[in-house]
Write a protein that holds these residues in place. Sequence first.
Motif, PDB file in Angstrom:
ATOM      1  N   UNK A 262      -0.925  10.421  -8.232  1.00  0.00           N
ATOM      2  CA  UNK A 262       0.133  10.630  -7.264  1.00  0.00           C
ATOM      3  C   UNK A 262      -0.125   9.959  -5.930  1.00  0.00           C
ATOM      4  N   UNK A 263       0.939   9.528  -5.271  1.00  0.00           N
ATOM      5  CA  UNK A 263       0.843   8.973  -3.932  1.00  0.00           C
ATOM      6  C   UNK A 263       1.047  10.098  -2.921  1.00  0.00           C
ATOM      7  N   UNK A 264       0.306  10.074  -1.832  1.00  0.00           N
ATOM      8  CA  UNK A 264       0.449  11.086  -0.779  1.00  0.00           C
ATOM      9  C   UNK A 264       1.815  10.934  -0.115  1.00  0.00           C
TER      10      UNK A 264
ATOM     11  N   UNK B 114       2.069   7.068   0.045  1.00  0.00           N
ATOM     12  CA  UNK B 114       0.964   6.163   0.351  1.00  0.00           C
ATOM     13  C   UNK B 114      -0.122   6.232  -0.725  1.00  0.00           C
ATOM     14  N   UNK B 115      -0.540   5.066  -1.207  1.00  0.00           N
ATOM     15  CA  UNK B 115      -1.591   5.003  -2.230  1.00  0.00           C
ATOM     16  C   UNK B 115      -2.950   5.270  -1.599  1.00  0.00           C
ATOM     17  N   UNK B 116      -3.751   6.091  -2.233  1.00  0.00           N
ATOM     18  CA  UNK B 116      -5.072   6.455  -1.694  1.00  0.00           C
ATOM     19  C   UNK B 116      -6.015   5.258  -1.600  1.00  0.00           C
ATOM     20  N   UNK B 117      -5.920   4.346  -2.571  1.00  0.00           N
ATOM     21  CA  UNK B 117      -6.835   3.201  -2.586  1.00  0.00           C
ATOM     22  C   UNK B 117      -6.278   1.991  -1.851  1.00  0.00           C
ATOM     23  N   UNK B 118      -5.149   2.153  -1.172  1.00  0.00           N
ATOM     24  CA  UNK B 118      -4.579   1.061  -0.385  1.00  0.00           C
ATOM     25  C   UNK B 118      -3.756   0.060  -1.151  1.00  0.00           C
ATOM     26  N   UNK B 119      -3.490   0.331  -2.437  1.00  0.00           N
ATOM     27  CA  UNK B 119      -2.698  -0.601  -3.233  1.00  0.00           C
ATOM     28  C   UNK B 119      -1.863   0.166  -4.249  1.00  0.00           C
ATOM     29  N   UNK B 120      -0.559  -0.036  -4.213  1.00  0.00           N
ATOM     30  CA  UNK B 120       0.333   0.622  -5.171  1.00  0.00           C
ATOM     31  C   UNK B 120       0.098   0.026  -6.550  1.00  0.00           C
ATOM     32  N   UNK B 121      -0.031   0.878  -7.565  1.00  0.00           N
ATOM     33  CA  UNK B 121      -0.332   0.426  -8.922  1.00  0.00           C
ATOM     34  C   UNK B 121       0.825  -0.267  -9.605  1.00  0.00           C
ATOM     35  N   UNK B 122       0.565  -0.754 -10.818  1.00  0.00           N
ATOM     36  CA  UNK B 122       1.564  -1.531 -11.556  1.00  0.00           C
ATOM     37  C   UNK B 122       2.650  -0.667 -12.190  1.00  0.00           C
ATOM     38  N   UNK B 123       2.347   0.566 -12.504  1.00  0.00           N
ATOM     39  CA  UNK B 123       3.337   1.440 -13.130  1.00  0.00           C
ATOM     40  C   UNK B 123       3.731   2.524 -12.138  1.00  0.00           C
ATOM     41  N   UNK B 124       4.935   2.434 -11.624  1.00  0.00           N
ATOM     42  CA  UNK B 124       5.402   3.340 -10.571  1.00  0.00           C
ATOM     43  C   UNK B 124       6.479   4.260 -11.129  1.00  0.00           C
ATOM     44  N   UNK B 125       6.351   5.562 -10.839  1.00  0.00           N
ATOM     45  CA  UNK B 125       7.321   6.543 -11.335  1.00  0.00           C
ATOM     46  C   UNK B 125       7.798   7.422 -10.182  1.00  0.00           C
ATOM     47  N   UNK B 126       9.116   7.570 -10.063  1.00  0.00           N
ATOM     48  CA  UNK B 126       9.723   8.464  -9.076  1.00  0.00           C
ATOM     49  C   UNK B 126      10.312   9.668  -9.803  1.00  0.00           C
ATOM     50  N   UNK B 127       9.834  10.865  -9.421  1.00  0.00           N
ATOM     51  CA  UNK B 127      10.406  12.111  -9.938  1.00  0.00           C
ATOM     52  C   UNK B 127      11.237  12.734  -8.827  1.00  0.00           C
ATOM     53  N   UNK B 128      12.507  13.052  -9.111  1.00  0.00           N
ATOM     54  CA  UNK B 128      13.430  13.449  -8.044  1.00  0.00           C
ATOM     55  C   UNK B 128      14.479  14.409  -8.589  1.00  0.00           C
TER      56      UNK B 128
ATOM     57  N   UNK C 114       0.789  -1.230   0.000  1.00  0.00           N
ATOM     58  CA  UNK C 114       0.000   0.000   0.000  1.00  0.00           C
ATOM     59  C   UNK C 114       0.823   1.283   0.000  1.00  0.00           C
ATOM     60  N   UNK C 115       2.136   1.173   0.082  1.00  0.00           N
ATOM     61  CA  UNK C 115       2.956   2.394   0.091  1.00  0.00           C
ATOM     62  C   UNK C 115       4.356   2.109  -0.415  1.00  0.00           C
ATOM     63  N   UNK C 116       5.087   3.175  -0.605  1.00  0.00           N
ATOM     64  CA  UNK C 116       6.467   3.107  -1.081  1.00  0.00           C
ATOM     65  C   UNK C 116       7.351   3.870  -0.100  1.00  0.00           C
TER      66      UNK C 116
END
Length: 448
Positions: free
Chosen positions: A95-97, A121-135, A44-46
């Motif tokens: 976006x994740x919170x 943290x994912x709003x729906x309680x599950x991290x999706x299949x396509x994850x992107x980190x902008x940094x 549910x989160x990263x």
Amino acid sequence: MSRRPARVAAASIAAGVALAAMPAAVASAHPSETSAVLVTVHQSDVDLELQVPLDRYTLATDTTIEPTDTAVSDAAASIESYVLDHVAVTDADGGLATTVDSVSLDTINSVPTLIVNVTGTADDGSVGESLILAYDVVSERIATHDVYVSLVSDWYSGAVADGEPQLLSVLTSTSKTVGLDRAGSSWWSGFLATVQLGMSHIAEGPDHVLFLGMLLLIAPCLAVATGRGAARWQQAPIKGWRAGGIVRRTALLVSAFTLGHALSLALVSFQLFSPPGMVVETLVALSIVLAAVHALRPLVRRGELLIAAAFGLVHGTAFATTLVEMHLDTGALVGAILGFNVGVELAQLIAVAAILPLLVLAARSTAYRYLRVVLAAGGTIAGSAWAIGVLTGTDSVFSPVFAAIAAAPRVSWGLLAVVCMLVWALGSRERSTSRCHRASFPLSGFSR
């Protein structure tokens, strides 16, 4: 034990232990001015661990922060605000919170470094299949600053590793995003990946294989009382696979060992028990030494199944470090413990199936006792070298040998096969009741 094998054992052990005491050179680390981001994906989160050199941060933000815990604590609010402006995690659903959990100071490669822990943290309680980190922390102001992004674990997508995190990408001032494809993520993906991890942990871990080998050395033997509480090893008559209960004894010993490491693996993984790493590594090494000495002459005649289980507890504690470092959530951790144990057990069964027939073949010869003595002496030397290296914080001169064996298991097995066949061919093929030395605690429990 006859005098000739005893002399061989004494000479081999004395020379080997002397070499074991000779430490090899210790590699030194080199300072780095790059940043690092360690990514751990849960259901549910990263979790992100940012490692940013303090001097690079102050240069990029035009601030002054002394390299002390107090100074960093005082600046924590501004650091948090800056990080949240320059870090974003999104998946297919948006976006994740993102929140900052902690800000602290550490020293990495001799460089004062900010450690910032961030959670998306994912709003729906599950991290999706396509994850992107902008940094673009620091790199948005310092064009030459590189950021190494590595994956610690993503258990649900089957991304588990033993050792260093897996490098995903190197971000720069012009390349500020990295993607992680999580297609097909599921509990079963993580379970199967951990089974494979458990198997590779055994295949690449010479300590466990060496201990198992010491246990198997005495499989064709029985402990016989000699009076005054002493005992010796005697080769059992061998007629087919079940003669002397070899298969049954081996199965019981391996099972006891497995139950022991399964229990300690669970306890340490759930952080219900956390022994010091040096203590665990030392006990692992000593378990090899004691098993090897036991192969020369029985140390105990009864209760070996309990001893096998006890040493299984020690080895399982060492295994648990791998799972703890993955920082898994509860559901993933349960699956990882189950999968890792299954993988370890499968690898053990494969090792037994590969080694035991060779030893049984060699044990048809009266010369087997000499093979047992040489191998047991080698186990004593290797375990002693391991213990000395752990206690002194150095690598022993035998480390390259361990690494070579782990890197080429087929070659090592081939050499053992050749030696066992030579012992069988050169020695007597008739039934032997001569003394034998067995290198394992558990197998000695079936005495007569």
